[in-house]
Design a protein around this motif. Structure first.
Motif, PDB file in Angstrom:
ATOM      1  N   LYS A   1       0.847  -1.194   0.000  1.00 33.88           N
ATOM      2  CA  LYS A   1       0.000   0.000   0.000  1.00 33.88           C
ATOM      3  C   LYS A   1       0.886   1.249   0.000  1.00 33.88           C
ATOM      4  O   LYS A   1       1.996   1.232   0.515  1.00 33.88           O
ATOM      5  N   VAL A   2       0.346   2.301  -0.603  1.00 34.00           N
ATOM      6  CA  VAL A   2       0.927   3.647  -0.480  1.00 34.00           C
ATOM      7  C   VAL A   2      -0.126   4.526   0.174  1.00 34.00           C
ATOM      8  O   VAL A   2      -1.297   4.520  -0.253  1.00 34.00           O
ATOM      9  N   LEU A   3       0.280   5.260   1.183  1.00 32.36           N
ATOM     10  CA  LEU A   3      -0.661   6.103   1.927  1.00 32.36           C
ATOM     11  C   LEU A   3      -0.081   7.508   2.082  1.00 32.36           C
ATOM     12  O   LEU A   3       1.143   7.698   2.042  1.00 32.36           O
ATOM     13  N   LYS A   4      -0.977   8.467   2.257  1.00 24.98           N
ATOM     14  CA  LYS A   4      -0.565   9.858   2.467  1.00 24.98           C
ATOM     15  C   LYS A   4      -1.306  10.423   3.663  1.00 24.98           C
ATOM     16  O   LYS A   4      -2.490  10.135   3.865  1.00 24.98           O
ATOM     17  N   LYS A   5      -0.600  11.218   4.453  1.00 18.20           N
ATOM     18  CA  LYS A   5      -1.189  11.829   5.651  1.00 18.20           C
ATOM     19  C   LYS A   5      -2.350  12.727   5.272  1.00 18.20           C
ATOM     20  O   LYS A   5      -2.247  13.551   4.341  1.00 18.20           O
ATOM     21  N   CYS A   6      -3.435  12.589   5.992  1.00 21.18           N
ATOM     22  CA  CYS A   6      -4.601  13.428   5.731  1.00 21.18           C
ATOM     23  C   CYS A   6      -4.342  14.863   6.181  1.00 21.18           C
ATOM     24  O   CYS A   6      -3.646  15.087   7.170  1.00 21.18           O
ATOM     25  N   GLY A   7      -4.906  15.796   5.464  1.00 24.10           N
ATOM     26  CA  GLY A   7      -4.798  17.191   5.863  1.00 24.10           C
ATOM     27  C   GLY A   7      -3.531  17.863   5.384  1.00 24.10           C
ATOM     28  O   GLY A   7      -2.679  17.277   4.781  1.00 24.10           O
TER      29      GLY A   7
END
Length: 219
Positions: A213-219
């Motif tokens: 998975k690749v994820l990005k910090k919200c906000g």
């Protein structure tokens, strides 16, 4: 000793214990992150230039298997780099923000002195992070800090969080924070996993990955 002092001592002890528990108790590093869509087009397989992809990579039952021999050719003809078979995740190169790689890795016994995961992009170095398999199944940050031992022949969960703005890395193994380090510069980054031989690598090198998975910090 007065009751206020007793309360202060109890509070201090609780903070110390809480700190110890939080650093050794499994957690979910993906909380607060947005999972980004991935499909086959995001997985670019890098391999010895003279071989077919199927000779060094397979994808069966949700598992990416990558292997390479120390005597294999490099990625490109006349390249000074060592042989590799890696997945280069495309479509999510970044220069700012807080990004995360998650994957379940597996390294068979005998694979040694090889990089199995990278955060590419650094200056003057080529990378910001390398997870290396040493002798006896140790996982190390480059050739220095040992993150985990006796990791052969079992699946483990790896989470690498890179705060590009703050130039800071956190590494979790099986949900436990194992390491933090400053970044290594660079203006563009991306994630890779697989096997990338090092100068003292074993003759045969292999790693398997699933649930990438690749994820990005919200906000």
């Amino acid at each position: 000793m007065g009751i206020l002092n007793h309360i202060a001592l109890i509070s201090a002890a609780f903070v110390i214990l809480q700190t110890r528990w939080s650093s050794s108790w499994p957690m979910d590093p993906t909380l607060g992150f947005l999972r980004l869509p991935l499909n086959k087009s995001n997985f670019h397989v890098q391999k010895p230039y003279d071989l077919q992809e199927s000779e060094r990579y397979s994808f069966k039952h949700g598992v990416h298997k990558m292997w390479v021999y120390f005597t294999d050719k490099p990625l490109y003809r006349n390249s000074p780099t060592h042989p590799r078979t890696e997945i280069r995740i495309t479509g999510y190169d970044y220069s700012s923000g807080v990004w995360q790689f998650e994957g379940y890795g597996y390294v068979p016994c005998g694979t040694a002195n090889v990089t199995i995961m990278q955060v590419f992009g650094g200056s003057p170095h080529a990378t910001t992070f390398m997870l290396r398999v040493g002798q006896n199944g140790t996982l190390t940050y480059y050739r220095s800090a040992v993150l985990a031992s006796n990791m052969y022949d079992r699946w483990f969960r790896l989470n690498v969080i890179h705060d590009a703005n703050a130039s800071h890395l956190k590494v979790y193994i099986d949900g436990v924070l194992k390491f933090e380090a400053p970044g290594r510069g660079g203006t563009s980054h991306y994630f890779k996993c697989g096997v990338y031989s090092q100068p003292d690598g074993s003759y045969y090198m292999e790693s398997r990955w699933k649930g990438i998975k690749v994820l990005k910090k919200c906000g």
